[in-house]
Design a protein around this motif. Structure first.
Motif, short mmCIF file in Angstrom:
data_model
loop_
_atom_site.label_atom_id
_atom_site.label_comp_id
_atom_site.label_asym_id
_atom_site.label_seq_id
_atom_site.Cartn_x
_atom_site.Cartn_y
_atom_site.Cartn_z
N PHE A 30 -4.66 98.37 1.29
CA PHE A 30 -4.42 97.38 2.45
C PHE A 30 -4.97 95.83 2.34
O PHE A 30 -4.45 94.95 2.38
CB PHE A 30 -5.03 97.89 3.83
CG PHE A 30 -4.80 97.14 5.05
CD1 PHE A 30 -3.65 97.02 5.55
CD2 PHE A 30 -5.91 96.33 5.46
CE1 PHE A 30 -3.61 96.15 6.70
CE2 PHE A 30 -5.94 95.56 6.65
CZ PHE A 30 -4.71 95.41 7.12
N SER A 31 -6.34 95.91 1.85
CA SER A 31 -7.10 94.75 1.69
C SER A 31 -6.23 93.95 0.55
O SER A 31 -5.89 92.60 0.81
CB SER A 31 -8.43 94.86 1.14
OG SER A 31 -9.12 95.46 2.45
N ALA A 32 -5.88 94.66 -0.50
CA ALA A 32 -5.12 93.82 -1.56
C ALA A 32 -3.84 93.25 -1.35
O ALA A 32 -3.58 92.04 -1.40
CB ALA A 32 -4.93 94.68 -2.85
N LEU A 33 -3.25 93.82 -0.44
CA LEU A 33 -1.82 93.47 0.05
C LEU A 33 -1.98 92.44 1.12
O LEU A 33 -1.38 91.36 1.02
CB LEU A 33 -1.04 94.52 0.80
CG LEU A 33 -0.31 95.58 -0.17
CD1 LEU A 33 0.07 96.84 0.39
CD2 LEU A 33 0.66 94.95 -0.98
N ILE A 65 -4.44 89.91 -8.65
CA ILE A 65 -5.47 90.70 -7.84
C ILE A 65 -5.40 92.02 -8.77
O ILE A 65 -4.53 92.58 -9.37
CB ILE A 65 -4.93 91.36 -6.69
CG1 ILE A 65 -4.84 89.89 -5.83
CG2 ILE A 65 -5.83 92.22 -6.04
CD1 ILE A 65 -4.18 90.29 -4.22
N THR A 66 -6.86 92.04 -9.47
CA THR A 66 -7.14 93.12 -9.91
C THR A 66 -8.10 94.10 -9.06
O THR A 66 -9.01 93.62 -8.60
CB THR A 66 -8.18 92.90 -11.45
OG1 THR A 66 -7.27 91.98 -12.34
CG2 THR A 66 -8.45 94.04 -12.06
N THR A 67 -7.53 95.29 -9.14
CA THR A 67 -8.30 96.33 -7.93
C THR A 67 -8.64 97.50 -8.56
O THR A 67 -8.05 97.93 -9.44
CB THR A 67 -7.49 96.55 -6.60
OG1 THR A 67 -7.94 97.14 -5.61
CG2 THR A 67 -6.16 97.06 -6.82
N GLY A 101 -12.87 98.68 -4.99
CA GLY A 101 -12.88 99.77 -3.85
C GLY A 101 -11.16 99.20 -3.27
O GLY A 101 -11.10 98.71 -2.23
N THR A 102 -10.25 99.87 -3.79
CA THR A 102 -8.70 99.69 -3.38
C THR A 102 -8.57 100.39 -2.04
O THR A 102 -7.88 100.06 -1.40
CB THR A 102 -7.63 99.99 -4.57
OG1 THR A 102 -8.28 99.61 -5.74
CG2 THR A 102 -6.36 99.77 -4.10
#
Length: 169
Positions: free
Chosen positions: A22-25, A37-39, A17-18
């Motif tokens: 925001f969360s990945a960054l 990170i794989t999103t 759930g990209t």
């Protein structure tokens, strides 16, 4: 998230759930380890926004966005992840769980967001609006699966809209 990244220092991260990225960054910024990170994102209007955000932050080398339904993408992933963050379609969590567990190793951490559903989860099925009953039922099923799984050690935290934090034995 900052605490978890600083403490766990995961090198391989999976996000289901990209949204707009925001969360990945955030995970990449707070993780002191050199992480990958794989999103996964399925909602087409959000994908170009997430890609633009990753490009603007110059993080395309360490954040890999996979477009598609997590139910179809998860079985294609190989290897294992140190940290998995689930923040996708809440009603799909029970369906994703077997594949998520397959991608975990001993010591992996799974964090699931929004598990308390604005407090609705503690309400009776009959007190929930009809249109929300399916997601209510599925989230209860998911939490039951997490907390009764012999391979996982889990805690449900009443932070924000609720977090499930689990580690693989």
């Amino acid at each position: 998230m900052k605490f978890l990244m600083q403490t766990l220092r995961p090198e391989q991260i999976l996000e289901v759930g990209t949204a707009v990225g925001f969360s990945a960054l955030l995970m990449e910024a707070y993780d002191p380890a050199d992480c990958q990170i794989t999103t996964i994102e399925n909602y087409p209007p959000r994908i170009p926004i997430a890609r633009a955000n990753f490009a603007r932050a110059k993080k395309e080398a360490c954040i890999h966005l996979i477009e598609g339904d997590a139910q179809e993408v998860l079985p294609t992933l190989t290897g294992s992840y140190d940290f998995i963050f689930m923040d996708a379609a809440k009603g799909q969590y029970p369906i994703f769980l077997p594949e998520i567990k397959r991608l975990m190793h001993s010591g992996s951490v799974l964090v699931t967001d929004n598990v308390l559903q604005d407090g609705d989860l503690i309400e009776s099925h009959y007190a929930i609006e009809r249109r929300n009953r399916t997601i209510h039922k599925r989230m209860r099923e998911y939490l039951y699966s997490l907390t009764h799984d012999e391979d996982l050690v889990c805690s449900i935290l009443p932070v924000g809209d609720g977090l499930a934090v689990c580690t693989m034995k």
